[in-house]
Design an enzyme around this catalytic site. Structure first.
Site, mmCIF file in Angstrom:
data_model
loop_
_atom_site.group_PDB
_atom_site.id
_atom_site.type_symbol
_atom_site.label_atom_id
_atom_site.label_comp_id
_atom_site.label_asym_id
_atom_site.label_seq_id
_atom_site.Cartn_x
_atom_site.Cartn_y
_atom_site.Cartn_z
ATOM 1 N N ARG A 95 -11.843 -10.327 -7.333
ATOM 2 C CA ARG A 95 -12.424 -11.030 -7.318
ATOM 3 C C ARG A 95 -13.796 -10.142 -8.068
ATOM 4 O O ARG A 95 -14.120 -8.863 -7.822
ATOM 5 C CB ARG A 95 -13.597 -11.468 -5.996
ATOM 6 C CG ARG A 95 -14.402 -12.182 -6.496
ATOM 7 C CD ARG A 95 -15.080 -12.793 -5.076
ATOM 8 N NE ARG A 95 -14.769 -14.163 -4.532
ATOM 9 C CZ ARG A 95 -14.575 -15.193 -4.243
ATOM 10 N NH1 ARG A 95 -15.392 -15.530 -3.636
ATOM 11 N NH2 ARG A 95 -14.932 -16.834 -4.658
ATOM 12 N N HIS B 241 -12.786 -19.864 -12.078
ATOM 13 C CA HIS B 241 -12.686 -19.553 -10.822
ATOM 14 C C HIS B 241 -10.807 -20.463 -10.759
ATOM 15 O O HIS B 241 -11.352 -21.567 -10.355
ATOM 16 C CB HIS B 241 -13.016 -20.176 -10.280
ATOM 17 C CG HIS B 241 -12.863 -20.081 -8.557
ATOM 18 N ND1 HIS B 241 -12.265 -18.894 -8.025
ATOM 19 C CD2 HIS B 241 -14.246 -20.207 -7.014
ATOM 20 C CE1 HIS B 241 -12.531 -18.709 -6.735
ATOM 21 N NE2 HIS B 241 -13.063 -19.793 -6.599
ATOM 22 N N GLN C 157 -9.181 -22.094 -7.157
ATOM 23 C CA GLN C 157 -10.330 -23.851 -6.987
ATOM 24 C C GLN C 157 -10.237 -24.365 -7.422
ATOM 25 O O GLN C 157 -10.162 -25.343 -7.154
ATOM 26 C CB GLN C 157 -11.807 -22.674 -7.459
ATOM 27 C CG GLN C 157 -12.466 -23.932 -6.485
ATOM 28 C CD GLN C 157 -12.607 -23.664 -4.691
ATOM 29 O OE1 GLN C 157 -12.806 -22.924 -4.326
ATOM 30 N NE2 GLN C 157 -12.243 -25.363 -4.486
ATOM 31 N N ASP D 271 -21.869 -28.045 -7.620
ATOM 32 C CA ASP D 271 -21.563 -26.185 -6.721
ATOM 33 C C ASP D 271 -22.247 -25.982 -7.092
ATOM 34 O O ASP D 271 -23.507 -26.459 -6.955
ATOM 35 C CB ASP D 271 -20.638 -25.148 -8.317
ATOM 36 C CG ASP D 271 -19.911 -23.868 -7.527
ATOM 37 O OD1 ASP D 271 -19.811 -23.729 -6.780
ATOM 38 O OD2 ASP D 271 -20.128 -23.572 -8.229
ATOM 39 N N CYS E 204 -17.042 -26.809 -3.858
ATOM 40 C CA CYS E 204 -15.702 -25.602 -3.657
ATOM 41 C C CYS E 204 -16.445 -25.122 -2.312
ATOM 42 O O CYS E 204 -15.640 -23.629 -2.193
ATOM 43 C CB CYS E 204 -15.655 -24.944 -4.777
ATOM 44 S SG CYS E 204 -17.572 -24.066 -5.324
ATOM 45 N N ARG F 161 -6.975 -23.838 -0.333
ATOM 46 C CA ARG F 161 -7.211 -23.572 -0.955
ATOM 47 C C ARG F 161 -5.706 -22.403 -0.742
ATOM 48 O O ARG F 161 -5.142 -21.739 -1.384
ATOM 49 C CB ARG F 161 -7.883 -22.508 -0.831
ATOM 50 C CG ARG F 161 -9.548 -22.832 -1.193
ATOM 51 C CD ARG F 161 -9.404 -22.693 -3.052
ATOM 52 N NE ARG F 161 -9.293 -21.084 -3.502
ATOM 53 C CZ ARG F 161 -10.051 -20.205 -3.542
ATOM 54 N NH1 ARG F 161 -11.106 -20.474 -3.244
ATOM 55 N NH2 ARG F 161 -10.042 -19.172 -3.815
HETATM 56 N N1 CP Z 1 -14.593 -21.347 -3.278
HETATM 57 C C1 CP Z 1 -14.506 -19.963 -2.967
HETATM 58 O O1 CP Z 1 -14.027 -19.385 -3.999
HETATM 59 O O2 CP Z 1 -15.150 -19.569 -1.501
HETATM 60 P P1 CP Z 1 -15.397 -18.032 -1.616
HETATM 61 O O3 CP Z 1 -16.918 -17.294 -2.430
HETATM 62 O O4 CP Z 1 -15.846 -17.893 0.007
HETATM 63 O O5 CP Z 1 -14.295 -17.234 -1.646
HETATM 64 N N1 NVA Z 2 -19.794 -20.399 -8.602
HETATM 65 C C1 NVA Z 2 -19.925 -19.975 -7.720
HETATM 66 C C2 NVA Z 2 -18.715 -20.269 -7.078
HETATM 67 C C3 NVA Z 2 -18.511 -19.477 -5.748
HETATM 68 C C4 NVA Z 2 -17.136 -19.788 -4.954
HETATM 69 C C5 NVA Z 2 -20.586 -18.618 -7.682
HETATM 70 O O1 NVA Z 2 -19.698 -17.652 -8.214
HETATM 71 O O2 NVA Z 2 -20.674 -17.736 -7.071
#
Ligand code: CP
Ligand code: NVA
Length: 306
Positions: free
Chosen positions: A102, A129, A132, A224, A264, A292
């Site tokens: 990530r 993502h 997701q 989101d 998400c 997930r």
């Molecule tokens: N939806 C998602 O990716 O959640 P986290 O940021 O908790 O991993």
């Molecule tokens: N758009 C959000 C998604 C988190 C899972 C972010 O990037 O923080």
């Protein structure tokens, strides 16, 4: 060897096969447990940002399949700071069987993949993502028993989550409409690529400023956070700009009777979604979060067995 960086790297048939495998692995898990396909295999999980779902679901996916996972915190690796991304990638390749990362900049996940001799999975970048979106498609499939010709309306920021959803819809034959304020659109290149893909599946990709018009006829409403990780300095401004883009009961009532509402997570209740909707009869938020686990098992099986 394949990586899992973007849904556009996979054919529609491959994505459908992964969703079918996810359904099968979910059933198997619920009926007693998965087979130890990953005995002796380890996934390294590199995080530059916080996480609940991504971290725990990948870790549990590996354990359920007889393997193991290593959590590497932002402070630990210092990706590109303590050590170059290329070096981190080559070092990890010598120890583990796959890497999930990530990151902030999408370029960084591409660089990890470029230098890795084991599969690299994108656990969210500032651009997309994809894991997701796979869990989301699985959830929609469970709700409607099909994907083709359904209508998804995304209300909010044209961000990483929206990008992967637009591609997932284009690839799997769902109409996709995004309602976002000016300046927060999906990138033009994404619209163009999604439209090109949509030509093959015969669906429409649409953009509007009007969330009310956008939900008419929607089978799926998706939202989101207005402020993604790394944008915290803009939170106040974003709260103002996005205020008309809240998913509340009034908005949900305008969609189809059987609409499902998705997010998400993490949710900022009272901002992009109200408690009434998040906890209401149309919400599939926690099924989506659980999925997930199942969707990522399928991704891991695909990558680790090819
Ligand atoms: N939806 C998602 O990716 O959640 P986290 O940021 O908790 O991993
Ligand atoms: N758009 C959000 C998604 C988190 C899972 C972010 O990037 O923080």
């Amino acid at each position: 060897m394949r990586h899992f960086i973007a849904l556009t790297d996979y054919s529609s048939a491959e994505l459908i096969a992964m969703l079918e495998l996810a359904l099968q692995l979910k059933k198997e898990r619920n009926e007693g447990g998965n087979k130890p396909l990953f005995a002796g295999k380890v996934l390294a999980m590199v995080f530059q940002k916080p996480s609940l779902r991504t971290r725990v679901s990948f870790d549990m996916a590996m354990r359920h399949l007889g393997g193991d996972a290593l959590y590497l915190s932002p402070a630990e690796i210092g990706l590109g700071k303590r050590e170059s991304i290329a070096d981190v990638s080559r070092v990890l390749s010598g120890y583990v069987d796959a890497v999930m990362a990530r990151v902030f900049e999408h370029e960084h996940i591409l660089e990890l993949a470029e230098y890795s001799s084991v599969p690299v999975i994108n656990g969210l970048s500032d651009f997309n993502h994809p894991c997701q979106a796979m869990a989301d498609m699985l959830t929609i499939l469970e709700s409607f028993n099909k994907l083709k010709d359904l209508r998804m309306t995304f209300i909010g920021d044209g961000n990483n989550v929206a990008v992967s959803l637009a591609f997932a819809c284009a690839k799997l034959g769902m109409h996709f409409t995004i309602a976002s304020p000016e300046g927060y659109d999906l990138p033009q290149a994404v619209i163009k690529e999604a439209e090109d893909l949509a030509a093959a599946t015969g669906i429409k990709i649409q953009q509007t400023r009007d969330p009310i018009a956008a939900v008419e006829g929607a089978d799926v409403i998706y939202t989101d956070t207005w402020t993604s990780m790394g944008q915290e300095d803009e939170a106040q401004k974003r709260r103002e700009v996005f205020a008309p883009y809240q998913v509340n009961e009034r908005v949900v009532e305008l969609a189809t009777k059987y609409v499902i509402v998705m997010h998400c997570l993490p949710a900022h209740r009272g901002e992009e979604i109200t408690d009434e909707v998040a906890d209401g009869p149309h919400s599939v938020l926690f099924q989506q979060a659980e999925n997930r686990l199942h969707a990522q098992k399928a991704i891991l099986v695909k990558l680790l067995s090819s």
